[in-house]
Design a protein around this motif. Structure first.
Motif, short mmCIF file in Angstrom:
data_model
loop_
_atom_site.label_atom_id
_atom_site.label_comp_id
_atom_site.label_asym_id
_atom_site.label_seq_id
_atom_site.Cartn_x
_atom_site.Cartn_y
_atom_site.Cartn_z
N SER A 173 -37.04 28.20 -59.91
CA SER A 173 -35.76 27.59 -59.56
C SER A 173 -35.41 27.92 -58.10
CB SER A 173 -34.69 28.14 -60.49
OG SER A 173 -33.44 27.65 -60.11
N SER A 174 -35.04 26.88 -57.33
CA SER A 174 -34.65 27.11 -55.94
C SER A 174 -33.27 27.75 -55.94
CB SER A 174 -34.58 25.78 -55.19
OG SER A 174 -35.74 25.04 -55.44
N ASN A 219 -35.49 27.07 -65.37
CA ASN A 219 -36.58 26.60 -64.51
C ASN A 219 -37.40 27.81 -64.06
OD1 ASN A 219 -38.22 25.32 -62.69
ND2 ASN A 219 -36.58 24.48 -61.42
N THR A 247 -29.76 22.34 -62.30
CA THR A 247 -30.98 23.13 -62.10
C THR A 247 -32.07 22.64 -63.06
OG1 THR A 247 -31.92 25.33 -62.14
CG2 THR A 247 -30.07 24.99 -63.61
N GLY A 248 -33.28 22.53 -62.56
CA GLY A 248 -34.40 22.10 -63.38
C GLY A 248 -34.46 20.60 -63.65
N GLY A 278 -35.26 18.21 -61.41
CA GLY A 278 -36.31 17.49 -60.67
C GLY A 278 -36.01 17.22 -59.20
N LYS A 279 -35.14 18.02 -58.60
CA LYS A 279 -34.82 17.80 -57.17
C LYS A 279 -36.02 18.14 -56.28
CE LYS A 279 -31.40 20.68 -57.47
NZ LYS A 279 -31.46 20.93 -58.91
N THR A 280 -36.57 19.36 -56.48
CA THR A 280 -37.69 19.78 -55.64
C THR A 280 -38.89 18.87 -55.89
OG1 THR A 280 -36.85 22.03 -55.77
CG2 THR A 280 -39.10 21.78 -54.97
N TYR A 281 -39.09 18.48 -57.14
CA TYR A 281 -40.21 17.59 -57.47
C TYR A 281 -40.04 16.27 -56.70
CZ TYR A 281 -43.35 14.67 -60.16
OH TYR A 281 -44.35 13.81 -60.52
#
Ligand SMILES: Nc1ncnc2c1ncn2[C@@H]1O[C@H](COP(=O)(O)OP(=O)(O)OP(=O)(O)O)[C@@H](O)[C@H]1O
Length: 608
Positions: A221-222, A218, A105-106, A108-111
């Motif tokens: 966080s997703s 995050n 988590t946090g 950088g996946k979504t980024y």
């Protein structure tokens, strides 16, 4: 066979990590990512990590995005060039493709997958690239394209449509299995898209719906796994032969793996975390099993059971992992020593994934496949004939000659090709060129459009047509016509000038500009100056030519505001303003005559 390609990306130190005075323990050198153990005191000589405490892993790509001033810094653009262009190629060639981002988590996946406005990630860039390429191919070949997107999330092991229709709003969707196409989400909405702008709007809409929360690690966080799917069809004539390929591209932003103590989660967040971790553990087992199978050259296949069905995520990604897909995994990591164990886990995970072997194949339309097979058969029969062999072959039904068989096959090919070509023509004319989607809803037909448009309100009792005018980006001229060049929208009615007014659409803001002397009114008020239109207003041009203005994007925003309580309609008319952006035609006769063509009314859809 094709291996899963694996990339690792290191993000910059976060504020939280800086506040903890965290040290950087990652180094990237070419394809190698190295991590320095925090278990013992480590030394970092001349900025180089060395010694036994360094663990190094080799991947297809290792991306250093730690420091934007460094020479080796890897941008979103570079990642698209390396990985995204492969996805575009796969889609155009008819292969399925999948990109999934995995990491703590946090990290950088979504980024990496979505990015930020002005610094877009892979998903927007891939969509933009598809439309860019379509433009290029259209100029070169006479090809047709059809593109649909869907977007859903898996939250607490439940599937939710992130772009729901009124029927699927708030519903939990079921996963089913098609005997040939494999697992799929039943009743998931699919949206036909004509431009990158339309995809962008859908993406934004879906992202807003996605479950996120502020956790210790995050701020945004997703809390779900999100899967954005593009269904891409390319059709063309290859000489005389029709060709149609269908590609499914899954772009997956997984929820982050996490430790409850690191994220300081409790209550709902803890339950979400447990579900996230459970599905990621299953993903890990699936990856390990597949990697073992590939390494053993399939020898273990009989003993090894791949537990795809143990989580919704792995069940739906079955084809992407070990199946018919070109797959890329992006493992995202933090550079900080405080995340050492999670980073090491991610790197090991990614290393295993490199061993998975997939079996991508070109997905050809079944009718086109039959046509191809028949063509091959025709060639074979022709060769037999020219060799003077008139004897019925053992494959033929008794009594039918090679010649008869040849004629039958040729007639069948002609018929199938005609059917195929007319189906494409129909799709292009009904849906393709007009940027309008028609769908049945109950006994009604809903006409969806993403572009602002005018609906003609006709006073003539005998008029049965529905006229829709798109207000494209730029200028749409309106008037009684007879001008050079001709007006975009030509109207016949009292007190209409030859050039009456223009509608100016600038990035979605639509302004009505009356021309000198022209009679124009908005919601009953006379307008002589440029007037910015809002969703749902009625427009009068001349004495009695009436329109209803719809702005689908603005209506969607109003619906969101209403949900959050920010939009309070002052009267019932205001309420209808944001619900009227889908144009609905209620046709009770459809229920009685189920076999009638659902769009068999004389709807005149005109686009400017
Ligand atoms: N390569 C990068 N460059 C600059 N900022 C980044 C990068 N990667 C991540 N960030 C920033 O770090 C923060 C966390 O990133 P992101 O939300 O993408 O993590 P995540 O892995 O998707 O987390 P979660 O699993 O909790 O959803 C965000 O503020 C993001 O903008």
């Amino acid at each position: 066979m094709a291996s899963v390609r694996v990339a690792v990306r290191v993000r910059p130190l976060s504020q939280r990590e800086k506040d903890l005075s965290a040290k950087v323990i990652i180094q990237v050198d070419g394809q190698i990512t190295s991590v320095l153990s925090t278990k013992e005191n480590f030394s970092c000589m001349n900025g180089e990590l060395s010694g036994e405490r360094v663990k190094s892993f080799s991947y297809d790509f290792s991306y250093d995005s730690m420091n934007s001033t460094s020479l080796n810094f890897v941008t979103q653009e570079k990642i698209f060039k390396d990985l995204g262009t492969d996805v575009l190629q796969a889609a155009f060639e008819g292969y399925n493709a999948c990109v999934f981002a995995y990491g703590q988590t946090g990290s950088g996946k979504t980024y990496t997958m979505m990015g930020n406005p002005g610094d877009y990630g892979l998903i927007p860039r891939i969509c933009e690239g598809l439309f860019h390429h379509i433009g290029g191919v259209l100029q070169k070949d006479k090809a047709s394209f059809h593109m649909e997107v869907s977007y859903f999330e898996i939250y607490n092991e439940r599937v939710r449509d992130l772009l729901p229709s009124t029927e699927t709003q708030g519903c939990e969707l079921r996963v089913r299995e098609h005997p040939k196409d494999g697992p799929y989400v039943d009743a998931l909405s699919r949206h036909q898209v004509q431009s990158y702008t339309e995809v962008g709007q859908l993406m934004q809409e879906g992202n807003k719906r996605r479950a996120t929360a502020n956790t210790g690690m995050n701020n945004v966080s997703s809390r779900s796994h999100a899967i954005f799917t593009i269904r891409f069809i390319k059709a063309m004539f290859d000489g005389e032969l029709p060709s149609e390929t269908v590609s499914k591209v899954h772009l997956v932003d997984l929820a982050g793996s996490e430790r409850a103590d690191a994220t300081q989660t409790t209550g709902i967040r803890l339950k979400e975390g447990a579900n996230i971790n459970r599905s990621l553990v299953t993903l890990g087992i699936v990856i390990s099993t597949l990697a073992d199978l590939s390494v053993s050259g399939g020898i273990k296949r009989k003993q090894s059971f791949v537990p795809y069905r143990d989580s919704v995520l792995t069940w739906l990604l079955k084809d992407s992992l070990g199946g018919n897909s070109k797959t890329i995994m992006i493992a995202t990591i933090s550079p900080a020593d405080v995340n050492y164990s999670e980073t090491l886990n991610t790197l090991r995970y990614a290393s295993r994934a490199k061993n998975i072997l997939n079996k991508p194949t070109v997905n050809e339309d079944s009718n086109v496949k039959i046509i191809r097979e028949l063509q091959a058969e025709i060639a074979r029969l022709k060769a037999l004939l020219s060799a003077g062999n008139q004897m019925p072959s053992f494959e033929q039904p008794s009594g039918s000659s090679v010649e008869e068989r040849l004629h039958q096959d040729e007639a069948r090919v002609q018929e199938l090709t005609k059917q195929w070509a007319s189906r494409w023509k129909e799709i292009q004319t009904i849906l393709g060129e007009d940027a309008v989607a028609l769908r049945k809803e109950g006994i009604g037909v809903v006409l969806d459009s993403q572009i602002p448009y005018l609906i003609r309100i006709d006073e003539d009792l005998l008029s049965t047509g529905v006229v829709l005018y798109h207000l494209k980006e730029g200028i749409t001229s309106v008037g009684a016509g007879g001008t050079k060049p001709e007006q975009d929208i030509v109207l016949h009615g009292e007190a209409l000038q030859r050039e009456h007014c223009v509608f100016e659409n600038q990035r979605g803001a639509v302004t009505l500009v009356p021309l000198p002397g022209a009679r124009c009114a908005v919601s009953g008020m006379e307008v002589t100056q440029p007037y910015l239109l809002s969703q749902g207003v009625n427009i009068q041009l001349g004495k009695a030519t009436m329109f209803h203005f719809n702005h689908p994007q603005e209506a969607a925003q109003l619906r969101e505001k209403r949900k959050s309580g920010l939009f309070v309609p002052s009267n019932s008319a205001a309420f209808s303003v944001e619900t009227f952006s889908d144009f609905r035609l209620w046709m009770p006769f459809l229920q009685k005559h189920k076999n009638r063509n659902p769009v068999g009314f004389d709807a005149l859809i005109k686009h400017s």
